[in-house]
Design an enzyme around this catalytic site. Structure first.
Site, PDB file in Angstrom:
ATOM      1  N   CYS A  40       0.848  -1.187   0.000  1.00 57.84           N
ATOM      2  CA  CYS A  40       0.000   0.000   0.000  1.00 57.84           C
ATOM      3  C   CYS A  40       0.886   1.241   0.000  1.00 57.84           C
ATOM      4  CB  CYS A  40      -0.904  -0.005   1.224  1.00 57.84           C
ATOM      5  SG  CYS A  40      -2.070   1.377   1.289  1.00 57.84           S
ATOM      6  N   SER A  42       0.605   3.905   1.626  1.00 57.40           N
ATOM      7  CA  SER A  42       0.799   4.528   2.935  1.00 57.40           C
ATOM      8  C   SER A  42       2.108   4.102   3.583  1.00 57.40           C
ATOM      9  CB  SER A  42      -0.378   4.191   3.858  1.00 57.40           C
ATOM     10  OG  SER A  42      -1.571   4.741   3.356  1.00 57.40           O
ATOM     11  N   HIS A  45       4.809   6.160   2.258  1.00 58.50           N
ATOM     12  CA  HIS A  45       4.807   7.508   2.832  1.00 58.50           C
ATOM     13  C   HIS A  45       5.630   7.584   4.116  1.00 58.50           C
ATOM     14  CE1 HIS A  45       2.065   8.688  -0.178  1.00 58.50           C
ATOM     15  NE2 HIS A  45       0.957   8.303   0.394  1.00 58.50           N
ATOM     16  N   HIS A  61       0.639  -2.750   6.660  1.00 55.17           N
ATOM     17  CA  HIS A  61      -0.574  -2.612   7.472  1.00 55.17           C
ATOM     18  C   HIS A  61      -1.775  -3.283   6.815  1.00 55.17           C
ATOM     19  CE1 HIS A  61      -0.851   0.655   4.556  1.00 55.17           C
ATOM     20  NE2 HIS A  61      -2.162   0.636   4.750  1.00 55.17           N
ATOM     21  N   CYS A 168      -7.354  -3.099   4.062  1.00 55.79           N
ATOM     22  CA  CYS A 168      -7.121  -1.675   3.821  1.00 55.79           C
ATOM     23  C   CYS A 168      -7.715  -1.245   2.481  1.00 55.79           C
ATOM     24  CB  CYS A 168      -5.626  -1.344   3.867  1.00 55.79           C
ATOM     25  SG  CYS A 168      -5.264   0.377   3.453  1.00 55.79           S
TER      26      CYS A 168
END
Length: 373
Positions: A40, A42, A45, A61, A168
């Site tokens: 993902c 994220s 990031h 996650h 997610c």
């Protein structure tokens, strides 16, 4: 116990693969052996700094696995259960949960720090450093300890590759359309960014009965998947889509616009506001670039047209309801999940996977890490 894990150690540096010592499970925690994890944006990031947090941290996650052991006080899962990790826990007791907003559970506030409920960091590295787990899950580790409120039991016949996705990307994207935007039958919906979240915003809009679903992504290789999952139109240029939208909608513009690109900025937010009509809703789901959202609303008729800009976390979903519900919809062939996986990697190939994601051009929608047994 020892576990092989991927950490973000320094901003701007590739992820590192390390052997870490895992502590736990303590009270209210479960030890999970991850089988599949999703790549993902994220997690990326964390190493770019678009999401503030504490480094080093074990990333990942989105994932599914098997409960190996439980600590005291754990009631809803037991060893041997198959589970999906929810990157937002749902304690059921904090003010947000009590008001029916479990996606805003207070337990999710430390997701990019990875500290456990008792204040400790669960991973110890060879150099004496401690590391948290992304969203207290750390699915890029073979094993992790997770808060019991962050694991959702599923049927053991569901493939891990399918189950992992609803932790997610699927739930966030689908919920961004169905819950946050409240897409209704006959709506015109614009989706910015056709990655693992955006493709499911498309899918959610289709499920809700949208008339036109306009997918926008600068990567032409995403076109085929966007159309497969329900988009009626695909553009690589937002200005082109904006120019054609009045003719498509008889001048009314879109009812809903959903932003799911990796790093949102003022330009895409302004484009989204321009593309919705009276009482149009713009949903900002993107997690990156949260400090770069300043836009000039004066000339956009926001107040006169009663336009709404709203945030969306986890698609405004309830993990303990929506994760099983989406898997039921998949089992009933009402939504697509298997088709989301376009690339598979080993844990050692994590940087290669993210390099492909950033480069684009290869049609990647969702890449996954398949853990060794």
């Amino acid at each position: 116990m020892k576990t092989k894990a991927v950490i973000a150690r320094e901003l701007g540096k590739p992820f590192e693969i390390v052997e870490a010592e895992l502590d736990g499970p303590h009270y209210g925690e479960v030890l999970v052996k991850w089988k599949v994890a999703g790549l993902c944006h994220s997690d990326l990031h964390m190493r770019t700094g678009d999401l503030p947090g504490r480094l080093p941290i074990v990333v990942g996650h989105e994932g599914a696995g098997v409960v190996e052991a439980v600590g005291e006080g754990v009631t809803h899962v037991q060893p041997g259960d198959h589970v999906v990790g929810s990157f937002i826990p749902a304690c059921g007791k904090c003010p947000a949960c009590a008001r029916g907003m479990s996606n805003l559970c207070d337990g999710g506030l430390n997701g990019t720090f990875g500290v456990m409920a008792d204040g400790r960091y669960p991973f110890a590295l060879d150099n004496g450093e401690t590391a948290g787990a992304m969203c207290t899950l750390g699915t890029f580790s073979q094993y992790t300890v997770a808060n019991m409120n962050s694991v959702v039991k599923i049927q053991d016949w569901i493939p891990f590759e399918v189950a992992a996705l609803v932790g997610c990307g699927v739930t966030t994207g689908w919920g961004s359309s169905v819950y946050s935007a409240e897409v209704k039958a006959g709506d015109t919906v614009v989706v910015f960014g056709i990655g693992g979240i955006g493709i499911n915003a498309v899918q959610g809009a289709k499920h809700a009965g949208a008339r036109f679903i306009i997918a926008i992504d600068t990567d032409e290789s995403k076109r085929a998947k966007a159309m497969e999952f329900g988009a009626t139109h695909f553009y690589t240029d937002a200005d082109e889509a904006k120019a054609e939208l009045p003719g498509l909608t008889w001048g009314l513009m879109a009812e809903k616009a959903i932003i799911t690109i990796g790093v949102a900025d003022a330009k895409v937010t302004s484009d989204a506001v321009d593309m919705v009509g009276k009482r149009g809703v713009v949903v900002l789901t993107s997690m990156g670039g949260l400090d770069n959202q300043s836009i000039n609303l004066t000339g956009l008729f926001v107040s006169q047209y009663e336009k709404v800009i709203k945030g969306s976390l986890f698609g405004s979903a309830n993990a303990f309801y929506d994760i099983p519900n989406l898997l039921r919809l998949w089992d009933e062939k009402q939504i697509k999940l298997d088709e989301l996986v376009t690339h598979r990697f080993t844990l050692d190939q994590v940087n290669e996977g993210y390099e492909m994601m950033e480069a684009g051009g290869d049609g990647m929608v969702r890449g996954i890490i398949v853990h060794d047994d």
